[in-house]
Design a protein around this motif. Structure first.
Motif, short mmCIF file in Angstrom:
data_model
loop_
_atom_site.label_atom_id
_atom_site.label_comp_id
_atom_site.label_asym_id
_atom_site.label_seq_id
_atom_site.Cartn_x
_atom_site.Cartn_y
_atom_site.Cartn_z
N HIS A 190 -80.54 -20.71 -33.23
CA HIS A 190 -81.33 -20.65 -34.49
C HIS A 190 -80.39 -21.01 -35.63
O HIS A 190 -79.55 -20.21 -36.03
N HIS A 223 -79.96 -23.28 -39.52
CA HIS A 223 -80.46 -24.09 -40.63
C HIS A 223 -79.35 -25.05 -41.06
O HIS A 223 -78.29 -24.60 -41.49
N ARG A 265 -80.26 -27.78 -43.14
CA ARG A 265 -80.74 -28.41 -44.39
C ARG A 265 -80.68 -29.93 -44.27
O ARG A 265 -80.69 -30.48 -43.18
N ASN A 299 -87.52 -25.93 -41.51
CA ASN A 299 -88.07 -25.55 -42.83
C ASN A 299 -87.39 -26.30 -43.98
O ASN A 299 -86.86 -25.71 -44.91
N THR A 344 -90.86 -16.40 -45.55
CA THR A 344 -89.44 -16.62 -45.78
C THR A 344 -89.22 -17.93 -46.52
O THR A 344 -90.19 -18.55 -46.98
N THR A 345 -87.96 -18.35 -46.63
CA THR A 345 -87.62 -19.58 -47.35
C THR A 345 -88.46 -20.78 -46.86
O THR A 345 -88.52 -21.04 -45.65
N HIS A 381 -90.86 -16.51 -36.55
CA HIS A 381 -90.33 -15.63 -37.60
C HIS A 381 -91.28 -14.43 -37.64
O HIS A 381 -92.39 -14.53 -38.18
N HIS A 440 -84.31 -13.91 -34.72
CA HIS A 440 -83.57 -12.94 -35.54
C HIS A 440 -84.19 -11.54 -35.53
O HIS A 440 -84.63 -11.03 -36.56
N CYS A 453 -80.88 -11.50 -46.67
CA CYS A 453 -81.50 -12.52 -45.81
C CYS A 453 -82.84 -11.97 -45.37
O CYS A 453 -83.18 -10.83 -45.64
N LEU A 454 -83.60 -12.81 -44.69
CA LEU A 454 -84.86 -12.35 -44.10
C LEU A 454 -84.86 -12.64 -42.61
O LEU A 454 -84.37 -13.69 -42.22
N ASP A 510 -78.80 -17.95 -37.27
CA ASP A 510 -79.60 -18.01 -38.50
C ASP A 510 -78.70 -18.29 -39.71
O ASP A 510 -78.98 -17.83 -40.82
N ALA A 552 -77.76 -19.80 -42.78
CA ALA A 552 -78.78 -20.36 -43.68
C ALA A 552 -78.17 -20.58 -45.06
O ALA A 552 -78.28 -19.73 -45.94
N HIS A 559 -77.37 -21.51 -48.78
CA HIS A 559 -77.95 -21.79 -50.10
C HIS A 559 -76.77 -21.90 -51.05
O HIS A 559 -75.81 -21.14 -50.92
N ALA A 573 -83.04 -16.00 -49.84
CA ALA A 573 -82.65 -15.27 -48.62
C ALA A 573 -81.87 -16.21 -47.71
O ALA A 573 -82.31 -17.33 -47.47
N GLY A 574 -80.74 -15.75 -47.20
CA GLY A 574 -80.00 -16.55 -46.23
C GLY A 574 -78.52 -16.26 -46.33
O GLY A 574 -77.99 -16.09 -47.42
N1 LIG Z 1 -82.96 -16.15 -42.76
C1 LIG Z 1 -83.05 -16.34 -44.05
O1 LIG Z 1 -82.82 -15.41 -44.82
N2 LIG Z 1 -83.39 -17.53 -44.58
C2 LIG Z 1 -83.78 -18.71 -43.85
C3 LIG Z 1 -85.19 -18.65 -43.37
C4 LIG Z 1 -85.42 -17.76 -42.15
O2 LIG Z 1 -84.80 -17.92 -41.11
O3 LIG Z 1 -86.30 -16.87 -42.21
C5 LIG Z 1 -83.59 -19.91 -44.77
O4 LIG Z 1 -84.10 -20.99 -44.45
O5 LIG Z 1 -82.91 -19.78 -45.80
#
Ligand SMILES: NC(=O)N[C@@H](CC(=O)O)C(=O)O
Ligand SMILES: [Zn+2]
Ligand SMILES: [Zn+2]
Length: 354
Positions: A18, A20, A22, A46, A111-112, A141, A179, A223-224, A252, A254, A256, A268-269
């Motif tokens: 899992h 991200h 981007r 996402n 979430t994001t 999720h 997660h 985070c989420l 996860d 993630a 930002h 969140a991330g």
């Molecule tokens: N985990 C997170 O807090 N954020 C993730 C989205 C997700 O996995 O829910 C994101 O894309 O930023």
């Protein structure tokens, strides 16, 4: 540490189930951190706009491959973002061509970048039925978005009101609970005889909700799903270090940029790609379970997704002096703060073989 404890540890090369990455400048700034230690990763869809069709996923995969350092053999495993307009035939074609490894369900607003997610599960049942038929896993999720439900209860309520009814309706569907953050999630996975597994992040093994709130608000621990109370963290540690094949690593990670986290309404991330293996070795050593780290990072995930384990391996070494990671990485999109586990790290990935 006991005197006879191992100082090096060789594992099959790990995978991240899992992740991200981007797009654009951020993708180019982070992808090498994953490719350094991980052979493969399930890439979350996402983006803005999301990766909805097989054609979107193919184009995104090519952008990822393009952003990799020269000579890297990192393999992105692509997912599709499930919407109420997703076509079952497109999903099936994506799986048949080998491009698509899973489909991702974001409850709308959870979430994001999830506003285009699913509001009414009935609308996606034809796609889910097709996935069950062809053996394509659904990554979830697992949080409800009902405003009345407390944010710390959203995973447990999701299991009871959405996931369990869905699995009873479609027992042949393979579901990955992504997660997992609660004992409720762990227990639910343990109660299932088949077709259910869960990924666990690095940071949820290390922080509880105090990290976000004690002594001031700390956006880089947000985070989420949000980190829960200590009893849940302990349940996650027990599951991850148990060797049980139903649990595996999904970082996860993630990213930002800092200005989007350090503000009045922070994203969140948590960014962990760069130090995940060091953090995990620390956790597994604390739990007396270094011999089960490989199952969590390198064996259980491939078994669940029906893929071969990696032929290559990596070696971690334990150094007496702490190893350091940058506080932030600089990307073309801006600075990204690296997860701080709040304890010194001693394990470091020192060599890759094969
Ligand atoms: N985990 C997170 O807090 N954020 C993730 C989205 C997700 O996995 O829910 C994101 O894309 O930023
Ligand atoms: Zn999520
Ligand atoms: Zn995620």
């Amino acid at each position: 540490m006991p005197a006879d404890a191992p100082k090096t540890l060789t594992l099959r090369r790990p995978d991240d189930w899992h992740l991200h990455l981007r797009d654009g400048a951020m993708l180019r700034g982070v992808v090498a951190d994953s490719a350094r230690h991980f052979a493969r990763a399930i890439i979350m869809p996402n983006l803005v706009p999301p990766v909805v069709t097989t054609a979107d996923a193919e184009a995104y995969r090519d952008r990822i491959l393009d952003a990799l350092p020269d000579g890297s053999r990192f393999q992105p495993l692509m997912t599709l973002y499930l919407t109420e307009h997703t076509a079952a035939d497109d999903v099936a074609a994506g799986k048949a061509s080998g491009l698509i490894t899973a489909v991702k369900l974001y409850p709308a607003g959870a979430t994001t970048n999830s506003y285009g997610g699913v509001r009414d599960l009935d609308k996606v049942m034809p796609v889910l039925e097709r996935m069950a038929e062809i053996g394509l896993p659904l990554c979830v999720h697992g949080e409800v978005t009902t405003p009345e439900v407390d944010i710390f209860d959203r995973e447990a309520v999701f299991i009871e009101t959405v996931l369990d009814p869905l699995r009873r309706r479609l027992p042949e569907l393979k579901v990955t609970m992504e997660h997992v953050t609660t004992k409720d999630g762990v227990d639910y996975i343990l109660s299932a005889e088949r077709n259910l597994a869960g990924s666990i992040t690095t940071h949820h093994l290390i922080i509880n909700r105090n990290a976000i709130l004690v002594g001031g608000i700390r956006p880089h621990y947000y985070c989420l799903p949000v980190a829960k109370r200590e009893s849940h963290r302990l349940a996650l540690r027990k599951a991850a270090t148990s060797g049980d094949a139903r649990f595996f690593l999904g970082t996860d990670s993630a990213p930002h940029v800092d200005p989007l986290k350090e503000c009045g309404c922070g994203c969140a991330g948590i960014y962990t790609s760069i130090n995940t293996m060091s953090c995990l070795a620390h956790v597994f050593e604390e739990e007396g379970a270094l011999d089960r780290l490989e199952a969590f990072t390198s064996l259980n995930g491939p078994a669940w997704y029906g893929l071969p384990v990696n032929a290559e391996s990596i070696t971690l070494t334990r150094s007496e002096t702490p190893v350091t990671f940058p506080d932030k990485i600089q990307t073309g999109a801006g600075p990204v703060t690296v997860f701080d586990p709040m304890f010194p790290l001693h394990w470091v990935v020192e060599a890759s073989h094969g």
